[in-house]
Design an enzyme around this catalytic site. Structure first.
Site, PDB file in Angstrom:
ATOM      1  N   ALA A   8       0.810  -1.221   0.000  1.00  0.00           N
ATOM      2  CA  ALA A   8       0.000   0.000   0.000  1.00  0.00           C
ATOM      3  C   ALA A   8       0.842   1.271   0.000  1.00  0.00           C
ATOM      4  O   ALA A   8       0.352   2.342  -0.354  1.00  0.00           O
ATOM      5  CB  ALA A   8      -0.931   0.001   1.203  1.00  0.00           C
ATOM      6  N   ARG A  13      10.178   8.257  -1.906  1.00  0.00           N
ATOM      7  CA  ARG A  13      11.595   8.473  -2.228  1.00  0.00           C
ATOM      8  C   ARG A  13      12.003   7.947  -3.607  1.00  0.00           C
ATOM      9  O   ARG A  13      13.106   8.229  -4.072  1.00  0.00           O
ATOM     10  CB  ARG A  13      12.480   7.834  -1.143  1.00  0.00           C
ATOM     11  N   THR A  78       1.755  -0.896   9.496  1.00  0.00           N
ATOM     12  CA  THR A  78       1.739  -2.274   8.988  1.00  0.00           C
ATOM     13  C   THR A  78       0.654  -3.116   9.661  1.00  0.00           C
ATOM     14  O   THR A  78       0.047  -3.983   9.032  1.00  0.00           O
ATOM     15  CB  THR A  78       3.115  -2.937   9.191  1.00  0.00           C
ATOM     16  N   GLY A 100       5.585  -6.083  -0.766  1.00  0.00           N
ATOM     17  CA  GLY A 100       5.747  -5.834  -2.199  1.00  0.00           C
ATOM     18  C   GLY A 100       7.048  -5.153  -2.547  1.00  0.00           C
ATOM     19  O   GLY A 100       7.478  -5.196  -3.705  1.00  0.00           O
ATOM     20  N   GLU A 151      10.531  -0.735  17.804  1.00  0.00           N
ATOM     21  CA  GLU A 151      10.905   0.036  16.609  1.00  0.00           C
ATOM     22  C   GLU A 151      12.020   1.018  16.953  1.00  0.00           C
ATOM     23  O   GLU A 151      12.138   1.476  18.096  1.00  0.00           O
ATOM     24  CB  GLU A 151       9.685   0.787  16.066  1.00  0.00           C
ATOM     25  N   ASN A 374      21.338 -18.190 -51.760  1.00  0.00           N
ATOM     26  CA  ASN A 374      22.289 -17.121 -51.493  1.00  0.00           C
ATOM     27  C   ASN A 374      21.614 -15.784 -51.754  1.00  0.00           C
ATOM     28  O   ASN A 374      21.187 -15.512 -52.876  1.00  0.00           O
ATOM     29  CB  ASN A 374      23.516 -17.297 -52.390  1.00  0.00           C
ATOM     30  N   ASN A 383       7.922  -5.798 -49.021  1.00  0.00           N
ATOM     31  CA  ASN A 383       6.794  -6.570 -48.505  1.00  0.00           C
ATOM     32  C   ASN A 383       5.565  -5.725 -48.232  1.00  0.00           C
ATOM     33  O   ASN A 383       4.491  -6.247 -48.014  1.00  0.00           O
ATOM     34  CB  ASN A 383       7.198  -7.306 -47.222  1.00  0.00           C
TER      35      ASN A 383
HETATM   36  C1  UD1 Z   1       8.938  -2.193   9.309  1.00  0.00           C
HETATM   37  C2  UD1 Z   1       8.887  -2.873  10.672  1.00  0.00           C
HETATM   38  C3  UD1 Z   1      10.293  -2.942  11.246  1.00  0.00           C
HETATM   39  C4  UD1 Z   1      11.224  -3.678  10.299  1.00  0.00           C
HETATM   40  C5  UD1 Z   1      11.181  -3.034   8.921  1.00  0.00           C
HETATM   41  C6  UD1 Z   1      11.933  -3.879   7.941  1.00  0.00           C
HETATM   42  C7  UD1 Z   1       6.718  -2.293  11.575  1.00  0.00           C
HETATM   43  C8  UD1 Z   1       5.989  -1.421  12.534  1.00  0.00           C
HETATM   44  N1  UD1 Z   1       8.039  -2.097  11.519  1.00  0.00           N
HETATM   45  O1  UD1 Z   1       9.371  -0.866   9.521  1.00  0.00           O
HETATM   46  O2  UD1 Z   1      10.286  -3.604  12.479  1.00  0.00           O
HETATM   47  O3  UD1 Z   1      12.542  -3.670  10.799  1.00  0.00           O
HETATM   48  O4  UD1 Z   1       9.809  -2.928   8.464  1.00  0.00           O
HETATM   49  O5  UD1 Z   1      12.026  -3.226   6.716  1.00  0.00           O
HETATM   50  O6  UD1 Z   1       6.127  -3.117  10.934  1.00  0.00           O
HETATM   51  N2  UD1 Z   1       2.886  -0.687   4.558  1.00  0.00           N
HETATM   52  C9  UD1 Z   1       1.576  -0.721   4.200  1.00  0.00           C
HETATM   53  N3  UD1 Z   1       0.679   0.019   4.913  1.00  0.00           N
HETATM   54  C10 UD1 Z   1       1.063   0.786   5.944  1.00  0.00           C
HETATM   55  C11 UD1 Z   1       2.418   0.815   6.303  1.00  0.00           C
HETATM   56  C12 UD1 Z   1       3.312   0.064   5.594  1.00  0.00           C
HETATM   57  O7  UD1 Z   1       1.178  -1.400   3.253  1.00  0.00           O
HETATM   58  O8  UD1 Z   1       0.182   1.431   6.549  1.00  0.00           O
HETATM   59  C13 UD1 Z   1       3.849  -1.465   3.786  1.00  0.00           C
HETATM   60  C14 UD1 Z   1       4.840  -0.552   3.113  1.00  0.00           C
HETATM   61  O9  UD1 Z   1       4.429  -0.244   1.805  1.00  0.00           O
HETATM   62  C15 UD1 Z   1       6.083  -1.410   3.115  1.00  0.00           C
HETATM   63  C16 UD1 Z   1       5.960  -2.243   4.373  1.00  0.00           C
HETATM   64  O10 UD1 Z   1       4.589  -2.234   4.697  1.00  0.00           O
HETATM   65  O11 UD1 Z   1       6.104  -2.290   2.034  1.00  0.00           O
HETATM   66  C17 UD1 Z   1       6.813  -1.756   5.522  1.00  0.00           C
HETATM   67  O12 UD1 Z   1       6.420  -0.461   5.863  1.00  0.00           O
HETATM   68  P1  UD1 Z   1       7.448   0.633   6.328  1.00  0.00           P
HETATM   69  O13 UD1 Z   1       6.733   1.852   6.738  1.00  0.00           O
HETATM   70  O14 UD1 Z   1       8.527   0.767   5.334  1.00  0.00           O
HETATM   71  O15 UD1 Z   1       8.023  -0.074   7.618  1.00  0.00           O
HETATM   72  P2  UD1 Z   1       9.278   0.334   8.425  1.00  0.00           P
HETATM   73  O16 UD1 Z   1       9.018   1.595   9.150  1.00  0.00           O
HETATM   74  O17 UD1 Z   1      10.475   0.262   7.582  1.00  0.00           O
END
Ligand code: UD1
Ligand code: CA
Length: 455
Positions: A8, A13, A78, A100, A151, A374, A383
């Site tokens: 999602a 970036r 997440t 993803g 976290e 040849n 064509n």
């Molecule tokens: C998350 C983990 C962290 C881990 C890290 C590894 C949590 C709270 N933290 O942190 O412990 O070390 O990944 O990379 O889970 N996403 C959604 N919906 C949301 C939020 C995120 O679909 O509301 C998806 C994002 O697109 C991404 C993934 O979940 O693919 C991780 O989200 P992101 O915000 O990057 O997590 P981190 O803060 O890096």
């Protein structure tokens, strides 16, 4: 089993109009890669959580049957993403959670997690990192049992020293997962619903949290920027190159090959630097590919040589043929055994049978060429009449003189010879010389014009 793929996020970036998970690694979108890996499980129930660019992402996956989509309109964390998909998950099966934007996770590394979940445990993929900054840290009790995740932004200085990090990938029983994510709060440094909080809940309920590590650290690398995308691309390419070499393929430089599809090689195949492989490519025994070639959906039989700078798309080549340098095989090019296609020869939608040759500067489009033909330098099949494409048939043992135009539809019968410079508009009969050419004349005493001198 259920496999939930979180996709999602916006990917700010990346600075791109394309949703992040649709950006490619190794020639395939990151999300399609994860879906592909997930599909290796037996009869998986795949659920993709969509948010940013939902329509585009859904369209991108249209060809995958049995995919279900859940929508997370607002990205509240997440844990919230899992809540949004909760109703799509079947209670009786375990749930594996993937991302993803973590494209290179391998099926083999996921096995222990799924086994743990099937045994009623929570399987969590972790990794020890020299620089764990930014990741959730794994908290363990005095006995070494994993009891929670904190976290980065919520971690105390003592916790920040922990080098074991959460990769995000986990598997657990589904009914419990649902009750856990419903109990999450966003009372933390980021005001998000952290999926990671379920680890402590699982532990509190007496579930064993079983941690496992991926076979390669890059399997759990996520992509947030084009720099990370490029880094992962190089890692993946080198990994594929090493696999090819282990299988016996000679790569003149494993750092200079790009495989963006699948490549099947026979024995003693050699690939020079700078080649790009796309789609499905098959190279038979002893095939040699010269430097800087592009091969896209191509099948090449044993003993054939493709010389430098050749570009082949949707083509098949027989045994012991020679293609290039600077040759172009376009869709529908089918070359037999021992065929020679030389520099600046373009072949499209044409069959060229055994031992026929077009060695220099020619266009062969919409044609059927027999054996031992040849084709002289500069030969063109005309064509296209501006509206329709027409077929040129050239039968066995024909000799086509240089700079000939074959105005299709037209047939050159067995054993015929076409004189150089012929513009063929009618069929050429068997075993005869056909030539269309103005008679050569010489004007003796003719003087070249001289430059006029200005007064
Ligand atoms: C998350 C983990 C962290 C881990 C890290 C590894 C949590 C709270 N933290 O942190 O412990 O070390 O990944 O990379 O889970 N996403 C959604 N919906 C949301 C939020 C995120 O679909 O509301 C998806 C994002 O697109 C991404 C993934 O979940 O693919 C991780 O989200 P992101 O915000 O990057 O997590 P981190 O803060 O890096
Ligand atoms: Ca975050």
């Amino acid at each position: 089993m259920n496999i939930l793929i979180l996709a999602a996020g916006k990917g700010t970036r990346m600075k791109s109009a394309l949703p992040k998970v649709l950006h490619p690694v190794g020639g395939q979108s990151m999300l399609a890669r994860v879906v592909g890996t997930a599909s290796k499980f037996d009869n998986p129930h795949l659920v993709v959580v969509l948010g940013h660019g939902a329509q585009e992402v859904q369209q991108h996956l249209a060809s995958h049957a049995n995919l279900q989509f859940a929508t997370q309109a607002e990205q509240l964390g997440t844990g919230h993403a899992v809540q949004c998909a909760s109703s799509a998950l079947a209670d009786h099966a375990v749930t594996l959670i993937l991302y993803g934007d973590v494209p290179l996770i391998q099926f083999e590394s996921l096995q222990p997690l799924v086994k743990a979940a099937q045994a009623g445990q929570l399987g969590l993929m972790t990794l020890s990192m020299a620089n764990p900054h930014g990741y959730g840290r794994i908290l363990r009790d005095a006995e070494g049992a994993a009891v929670g995740i904190v976290e980065q932004k919520d971690a105390t200085p003592a916790q920040q020293v922990i080098s074991e990090v959460n990769t995000g990938i986990l598997a657990c029983p589904t009914a419990q997962l649902k009750t856990w994510v419903n109990r999450l709060s966003n009372n933390n440094a980021q005001g998000e619903y952290y999926l990671t909080d379920i680890i402590a809940m699982a532990h509190a309920e007496g579930l064993l949290v079983r941690t496992c590590q991926p076979a390669h650290h890059w399997e759990v690398s996520g992509v947030n920027s084009r720099v990370q995308q490029a880094e992962l691309e190089r890692i993946w390419q080198l990994h594929q190159a090493e696999k090819l070499m282990v299988e016996g393929v000679q790569l003149l430089d494993p750092a200079r090959i790009d495989l963006r599809g699948t490549l099947h090689c026979g024995a003693d195949v050699s690939i020079d630097v700078g080649c790009v492989f796309q789609g499905n490519v098959t190279l038979g025994d002893r095939v040699s590919i010269g430097p800087y070639c592009v091969l896209n959906n191509v099948s090449i039989a044993a003993g054939t040589r493709v010389d430098a700078y050749s570009h082949l798309t949707d083509a098949t080549v027989g045994e012991n043929a020679v293609v290039g340098p600077y040759a172009r095989l376009r869709p529908g090019a089918k070359l037999g055994n021992e065929v020679h296609i030389g520099n600046f020869v373009e072949v499209k939608n044409a069959t060229i049978a055994n031992q026929s040759k077009a060695n220099h500067l020619a266009y062969i489009g919409d044609a059927q060429i027999g054996e031992r033909v040849n084709v002289g330098a500069g030969t063109i099949t005309c064509n296209y009449d501006g509206a329709n494409k027409h077929l040129t048939i050239i039968e066995d043992d024909v000799f086509i003189g240089s700079d000939t135009q074959l105005v299709a539809p037209v047939t050159v019968k067995k054993g015929a010879t076409l004189g150089a410079g012929t513009t063929l508009t009618k069929d050429a009969p068997e075993n005869a010389l056909t030539v269309s050419r103005t008679k050569q004349i010489t004007i003796s005493g003719w003087k070249r014009p001289v430059k006029s001198t200005k007064k």
